[in-house]
Design an enzyme around this catalytic site. Structure first.
Site, short mmCIF file in Angstrom:
data_model
loop_
_atom_site.label_atom_id
_atom_site.label_comp_id
_atom_site.label_asym_id
_atom_site.label_seq_id
_atom_site.Cartn_x
_atom_site.Cartn_y
_atom_site.Cartn_z
N LYS A 33 0.85 -1.20 0.00
CA LYS A 33 0.00 0.00 0.00
C LYS A 33 0.88 1.24 0.00
CE LYS A 33 -2.37 1.79 3.69
NZ LYS A 33 -2.37 3.25 3.70
N MET A 62 -5.50 6.85 -1.73
CA MET A 62 -5.59 8.30 -1.94
C MET A 62 -6.86 8.91 -1.36
SD MET A 62 -3.84 9.07 -5.58
CE MET A 62 -3.74 10.78 -5.13
N LYS A 63 -7.82 8.10 -1.01
CA LYS A 63 -9.08 8.58 -0.41
C LYS A 63 -9.61 9.80 -1.15
CE LYS A 63 -8.03 6.73 4.21
NZ LYS A 63 -6.62 6.39 4.08
N ASP A 66 -14.28 14.50 -4.51
CA ASP A 66 -14.43 15.76 -5.26
C ASP A 66 -15.73 15.65 -6.05
OD1 ASP A 66 -13.89 18.19 -6.66
OD2 ASP A 66 -11.74 17.83 -6.37
N THR A 70 -14.39 15.46 -11.69
CA THR A 70 -12.98 15.49 -11.29
C THR A 70 -12.52 14.12 -10.80
OG1 THR A 70 -13.23 17.80 -10.71
CG2 THR A 70 -11.31 16.67 -9.80
O1 C5P Z 1 1.14 1.09 11.06
P1 C5P Z 1 -0.26 0.61 10.90
O2 C5P Z 1 -0.36 -0.90 10.78
O3 C5P Z 1 -1.20 1.18 11.92
O4 C5P Z 1 -0.70 1.18 9.46
C1 C5P Z 1 -1.98 1.02 8.94
C2 C5P Z 1 -2.07 1.68 7.61
O5 C5P Z 1 -3.44 1.69 7.20
C3 C5P Z 1 -1.60 3.13 7.57
O6 C5P Z 1 -1.05 3.36 6.27
C4 C5P Z 1 -2.87 3.92 7.75
O7 C5P Z 1 -2.81 5.18 7.16
C5 C5P Z 1 -3.87 3.05 7.02
N1 C5P Z 1 -5.27 3.20 7.45
C6 C5P Z 1 -5.69 3.04 8.75
N2 C5P Z 1 -7.01 3.19 9.08
C7 C5P Z 1 -7.90 3.50 8.14
C8 C5P Z 1 -7.48 3.67 6.82
C9 C5P Z 1 -6.15 3.50 6.50
O8 C5P Z 1 -4.90 2.74 9.62
N3 C5P Z 1 -9.16 3.62 8.46
#
Ligand code: C5P
Length: 231
Positions: A33, A62-63, A66, A70
């Site tokens: 990711k 990228m969540k 818009d 777009t």
């Molecule tokens: O380090 P960790 O295992 O907590 O990372 C989880 C990943 O998943 C990070 O990249 C975080 O931004 C992403 N994420 C999250 N919760 C969400 C969406 C994405 O932790 N709801």
């Protein structure tokens, strides 16, 4: 090939560090990711390199949110990068536009329901209607699926409820917030083990710090895939 149910979050500052981490992980990890934090640090170039030269699968987080035109244009452009998963916010107009943009490619659109960092007070401040967060998450997930989302990003605590939604049939559930037993939770609050998340219906788990901060990231990743295999 390793178990692609494990997606490792490359939460490092730039593409050079990302490439180094993927070298350490080698064949222990086949799905990565790449998030917004790395976008200005060569994230898209890294995505291309990992895909084209190393055969890895790529989830671009990228969540997007818009107006429809777009979002559709952005996704159409990103679809040319041969990515596997892309996140957008789960509002039906956003999901529909993203699916239009991805049409004709293999890119799967994953919808974010309600960010796990938000609580009820945050939703009140944003004028989001009353209701328990788990109910709102389930309703938003169902609407995102109806709008065409190929999958949903969810906390592992929500995986079982979302898996049971009729609209979720044949769709993906991808859960961050996963911690092997004994691992540091960090800032994650609603966590579950890899085995639990998979048993509750997650198709993929996203793990960041327990892998990239480990003394031996490759061993940490292998332990997680072994746990999943036994789930
Ligand atoms: O380090 P960790 O295992 O907590 O990372 C989880 C990943 O998943 C990070 O990249 C975080 O931004 C992403 N994420 C999250 N919760 C969400 C969406 C994405 O932790 N709801």
């Amino acid at each position: 090939m390793s178990d692609d149910r494990l997606i490792v979050a490359l939460d490092v500052p730039h593409a050079v560090a990302g490439l180094e981490l993927t070298r350490q992980l080698g064949d222990a990890v086949s799905f990565y990711k790449i998030g917004l934090g790395m976008l200005t640090g060569g994230g898209l170039a890294l995505a291309n390199e990992l895909k084209q030269e190393h055969g890895k699968r790529i989830f671009l987080d990228m969540k997007l949110f818009d107006i429809s035109a777009t979002v559709e244009a952005a996704v159409r452009g990103l679809a040319q990068f041969d990515l596997d998963f892309l996140t957008v916010h789960g509002d039906p107009h956003v999901v529909r536009a993203a699916c239009e943009g991805a049409a004709g490619s293999d890119l799967k659109i994953l919808a974010v329901t309600i960010l796990t960092s938000l609580d009820r007070a945050d939703l009140d401040a944003a004028l989001i209607r009353d209701g328990d967060i788990p109910d709102l998450v389930a309703t938003r997930a169902a609407r995102a699926f109806e709008a065409g989302a190929h999958g949903i990003i969810a906390s592992p605590n929500e995986a079982a409820v979302l898996r049971d939604l009729p609209e979720a049939e044949g769709r993906l559930i991808v859960t961050p917030g996963v911690r092997p037993a004994g691992a540091d939770a960090g800032d994650q609050k609603r966590i579950a083990t890899p085995a639990r998340a998979i048993a509750d219906g997650a198709d993929h788990i996203v793990v960041g710090r327990p892998v990239h901060l480990a003394e031996d990231p490759r061993a940490a990743a292998k332990a997680i895939t072994a746990e999943i295999a036994a789930a």
